[in-house]
Motif scaffolding. Structure first.
Motif, PDB file in Angstrom:
ATOM      1  N   GLU A  30      -9.054   4.010   0.235  1.00 38.64           N
ATOM      2  CA  GLU A  30      -8.069   5.084   0.400  1.00 38.64           C
ATOM      3  C   GLU A  30      -7.535   5.559  -0.964  1.00 38.64           C
ATOM      4  O   GLU A  30      -7.224   6.740  -1.137  1.00 38.64           O
ATOM      5  N   LEU A  31      -7.428   4.626  -1.918  1.00 39.82           N
ATOM      6  CA  LEU A  31      -6.928   4.984  -3.246  1.00 39.82           C
ATOM      7  C   LEU A  31      -8.050   5.479  -4.156  1.00 39.82           C
ATOM      8  O   LEU A  31      -7.820   6.283  -5.060  1.00 39.82           O
ATOM      9  N   PHE A  66      -7.499   8.215  -7.440  1.00 33.25           N
ATOM     10  CA  PHE A  66      -6.261   7.613  -7.952  1.00 33.25           C
ATOM     11  C   PHE A  66      -6.532   6.433  -8.893  1.00 33.25           C
ATOM     12  O   PHE A  66      -5.623   5.960  -9.567  1.00 33.25           O
ATOM     13  N   ARG A  73       0.837  -1.206   0.000  1.00 35.94           N
ATOM     14  CA  ARG A  73       0.000   0.000   0.000  1.00 35.94           C
ATOM     15  C   ARG A  73       0.873   1.258   0.000  1.00 35.94           C
ATOM     16  O   ARG A  73       0.599   2.208  -0.741  1.00 35.94           O
ATOM     17  N   GLU A  74       1.926   1.243   0.827  1.00 39.09           N
ATOM     18  CA  GLU A  74       2.804   2.419   0.907  1.00 39.09           C
ATOM     19  C   GLU A  74       3.378   2.764  -0.461  1.00 39.09           C
ATOM     20  O   GLU A  74       3.373   3.914  -0.883  1.00 39.09           O
ATOM     21  N   ALA A 126       0.498   3.836  -2.986  1.00 40.30           N
ATOM     22  CA  ALA A 126      -0.070   5.157  -2.671  1.00 40.30           C
ATOM     23  C   ALA A 126       0.903   6.266  -3.057  1.00 40.30           C
ATOM     24  O   ALA A 126       0.496   7.297  -3.617  1.00 40.30           O
ATOM     25  N   ARG A 127       2.183   6.064  -2.755  1.00 36.80           N
ATOM     26  CA  ARG A 127       3.170   7.111  -3.078  1.00 36.80           C
ATOM     27  C   ARG A 127       3.285   7.302  -4.590  1.00 36.80           C
ATOM     28  O   ARG A 127       3.334   8.421  -5.094  1.00 36.80           O
ATOM     29  N   ALA A 137       0.018   8.938  -5.902  1.00 33.05           N
ATOM     30  CA  ALA A 137      -0.055  10.353  -5.511  1.00 33.05           C
ATOM     31  C   ALA A 137       0.885  11.198  -6.356  1.00 33.05           C
ATOM     32  O   ALA A 137       0.613  12.363  -6.628  1.00 33.05           O
TER      33      ALA A 137
END
Lengths: 435, 321
Positions: free
Chosen positions: A106-107, A112, A80-81, A84-85, A88
């Motif tokens: 969250e995404l 996203f 996920r980290e 997500a980075r 983003a």
């Protein structure tokens, strides 16, 4: 070398270097312009099944596109980290992503993920287990395509169940398991480590009582209301606390993850274990390698996830992988074309056979090869229909970390843990506390 | 001397300010060229330092003034020093700071003593053995921290470890990573094992710089071994000891790998750098994570100042002349 020769040699060297650099640049440009578009599929580590599917779908595309795989970190939180980075930052290589269901909101919330085409929404939700569809949905919209779905079963040693006098043809409760472990002086296989698996356990205990952890998943962070401080939360705390304080999960409970629980289950004091289906193929492999006796595999049986009470069916944990397309991808249409191929029922059945990860498609379970290789396939399918996802919210990570911090070590869980963890997580979501 | 007699002399003196700051003589062409060359040589390094060090620090401080989550870019909001307010009033921060300080103090103190002993052994070893000895002592330092952390973890972990069976006073069922005290003990032991050779190497260079004639003179004067050590060797090694303590203290304060691998901060073992990592990378809370990083940076600066002032070492004395 003479003095006069040096400058010309230097010039030749520079010219050669420049030519090389120019050639490399031109060839790079040429390769980008010619040939089919290359789609990158970010995959979670497996036994090679996803890479094989990528190759097959590339061949089936017949030159329309090629798929290359890029490996993500091992655990879901690290995956996920990285995703997500990259998302983003608007990384344009995020064509196809293997996504763990809890992190999808969250995404999806910040946009996203590229929208799923209408026709694919229909085809990828038909004949698909209910839990998997729920896990790929955010705000009533399918934002990813179910690829494979996972769930936990109750694995048990038949000999220990007999010794404890349990009728395993009927659903069993956590209290029965606790009593059985006490009377047979054996260890329960749970995941007591401070990690994502702890949230999986707490969520399953609460969902099995018909109570979701989060009451308003669509609310902004500071208005999010949890239901940990509830009768269901109290009951979950009682079960976990009993196992922890009485040492029923063994001395290594506080650092026990899925693999450690499996190793303990395969040992002399193994009895009952809640765990994902991978343990079956992993045990088979261990037997083949000679590290586990055949007797253990013969003694290993399975049933659906334990219940809280005799009269209420359990809601097992849901896991798996869904496929998403990055909003910044250069080829979203082709990426969804590729996903049609990757997530087809045939490929899902093939992936189950090669890697042991259960299909999301119900038709894949009808495959005779699947039924032959995985005798527990019917239980898996039944569990997936009953399974509930973990809290579907963009703030899942905070909720999960808050649960992990307060519900571990399990020997320290008390009747005040649900209320304390709820207050703590809500203050984190309001930005008033560190996590 | 009478007042009147002294007066003319004072009047002839230059004004006080002029006396303190004598007018500099104009630089010679050669000095000017050397200075220009010096600036040209140092400039690229200076530019690189600004790009890789100063810019991220300034950016981190700027980000720390916002409530900013990477997955909610539209909700970015200026909050001033509010992140610092939350940080300094939260028990998690103080607990993590306490653990970090504890690890720093214990590991540096133990390493200093052990490192000095090892340095003495290497210094006094016979010439033939010296190379072998130095290599053997330096092996742990050559091991990558993540590798050593895994090795220590697997050795002590209840599921894979063998240490419990080696130690007669520890039960086989004892879980080293199940609570703070034993877990921190293993983390610190691993840290000490890994970096003591580094400190011993720095102290060895300090020992080599102690003039032999001074210790010889002290011995002739009848000084005992302890007196020679205390009054001659140690004072002459002050700069080396300062460098060793400073480097290790800064390193220990930023400890990350060992804790990350062994406990991931669970059960009261979290340190400040792990908190910064979890907030920035794990939770994607760029604002709060930056605030923690800035505080961590200020702590490191503070340690450097305390060490340099505390040892009263003139770091500019080595200027080449």
């Amino acid at each position: 070398m003479s003095e006069s020769a040096r400058p010309s040699a230097l010039r030749r060297l520079c010219a050669a270097g420049a030519a090389l650099a120019l050639g490399a640049t031109l060839s790079a440009c040429g390769s980008a312009d010619s040939g089919p578009p290359e789609l990158t599929w970010y995959i979670n580590p497996d036994n090679g099944g996803q890479a094989q599917i990528a190759q097959q779908c590339t061949e089936e595309a017949d030159g329309a596109y090629t798929i290359t795989t890029s490996l993500l970190p091992r655990d879901a939180a690290s995956q996920r980290e990285q995703l997500a980075r990259r998302l983003a930052a608007g990384d344009r290589s995020m064509d196809i992503m293997s996504l763990d269901p809890p992190y999808i909101p969250e995404l999806a919330e910040p946009g996203f993920l590229a929208p799923v085409p209408e026709d694919l929404v229909e085809s990828s939700t038909q004949d698909v287990v209910e839990g998997a569809v729920q896990g790929a949905t955010w705000k009533d919209e399918l934002v990813a395509v179910p690829f494979w779905a996972n769930t936990q079963l109750l694995w048990y040693r038949e000999s220990v169940a007999e010794e404890a006098g349990l009728d395993m043809s009927q659903p069993v409760t956590w209290d029965q398991l606790i009593e059985a472990a006490e009377t047979t002086d054996s260890y329960l296989g749970i995941q007591g480590i401070r990690a994502e698996s702890m949230t999986v356990w707490v969520n399953a205990l609460m969902e099995s009582q018909g109570q979701a952890i989060i009451e308003n998943p669509d609310a902004p962070a500071d208005e999010t209301q949890l239901a940990l401080d509830s009768p269901a939360g109290d009951e979950a705390a009682r079960i976990i606390s009993t196992i922890g304080s009485e040492g029923l999960a063994g001395p290594g409970a506080t650092t026990q993850d899925e693999n450690v629980a499996m190793a303990q289950f395969q040992g002399d004091q193994g009895s009952f274990m809640v765990n994902w289906p991978f343990v079956y193929t992993a045990t088979q492999t261990s037997v083949e390698q000679g590290s586990v006796d055949q007797e253990v595999l013969d003694d290993m049986k399975w049933t659906t996830y334990p219940q809280i009470t005799e009269d209420q069916e359990s809601t097992p944990p849901l896991g798996g992988i869904n496929l998403g397309v990055g909003a910044s991808s250069e080829h979203p249409d082709l990426a969804y074309e590729a996903i049609r191929c990757i997530a087809s029922p045939e490929k899902q059945a093939q992936y189950f056979l090669s890697d042991g990860n259960p299909p999301a498609s119900t038709t894949a379970y009808d495959d005779p090869e699947v039924q032959d290789a995985y005798p527990m396939a019917p239980e898996i399918r039944e569990s997936l229909e009953r399974a509930a996802p973990r809290p579907q919210t963009p703030y899942y990570n905070e909720i999960s970390l808050g649960i992990q911090q307060h519900w571990t070590p399990i020997s320290d869980v008390t009747e005040s843990t649900p209320a304390e963890s709820q207050e703590f997580i809500q203050s984190v979501l309001r930005g008033e506390a560190l996590l | 001397m009478s007042e009147t007699a002294a007066a003319p002399t004072r009047a002839a003196d230059p004004p006080v300010e002029e006396r303190r700051k004598p007018k500099k003589a104009p630089l010679s062409d050669r000095a000017r060229a050397e200075r220009r060359l010096g600036i040209m040589l140092a400039a690229p390094a200076f530019v690189v330092m600004v790009a890789v060090t100063v810019y991220p620090i300034v950016q981190a401080f700027f980000d720390s003034l916002f409530s900013y989550r990477l997955t909610a870019p539209d909700e970015r909001e200026f909050v001033g020093l509010a992140n610092y307010g939350v940080l300094f009033t939260d028990p998690v921060f103080w607990k993590d700071l306490g653990v970090t300080v504890l690890i720093t103090l214990v590991t540096v103190a133990v390493e200093l003593v052990l490192g000095f002993v090892l340095a003495l052994v290497m210094h006094n070893a016979i010439t033939k053995l010296r190379g072998l000895l130095r290599t053997a002592i330096l092996v742990p330092y050559g091991t990558i921290t993540v590798v050593s952390a895994f090795a220590w973890f697997f050795a002590f972990d209840i599921n894979t470890g063998f240490v419990n069976s080696w130690l007669p006073f520890v039960e086989d069922s004892f879980n080293w990573f199940g609570s703070a005290a034993p877990a921190l003990t293993v983390i610190m032991l691993s840290e000490i094992w890994k970096t003591t050779p580094f400190i011993s190497l720095l102290l060895l260079s300090g020992l080599a710089q102690v003039p032999g004639e001074l210790t010889e003179a002290a011995r002739v004067d009848g000084g005992t071994r302890w007196e020679i050590m205390r009054r001659v060797v140690l004072p002459n090694m002050k700069a080396a000891i300062m460098v060793a303590v400073l480097f290790r203290a800064l390193d220990a304060f930023r400890i990350f790998d060992n804790v990350f691998i062994m406990t991931n901060g669970a059960y009261g073992t979290e340190v400040l750098s792990l908190l910064a990592y979890r907030t920035s990378i794990g939770r994607l809370e760029i604002g709060m994570g930056s605030a923690i990083s800035v505080v961590l940076f200020l702590c490191v600066i503070g340690i450097a100042i305390v060490a340099i002032k505390g040892f009263k070492v003139d770091l500019t004395s080595g200027e080449g002349r």
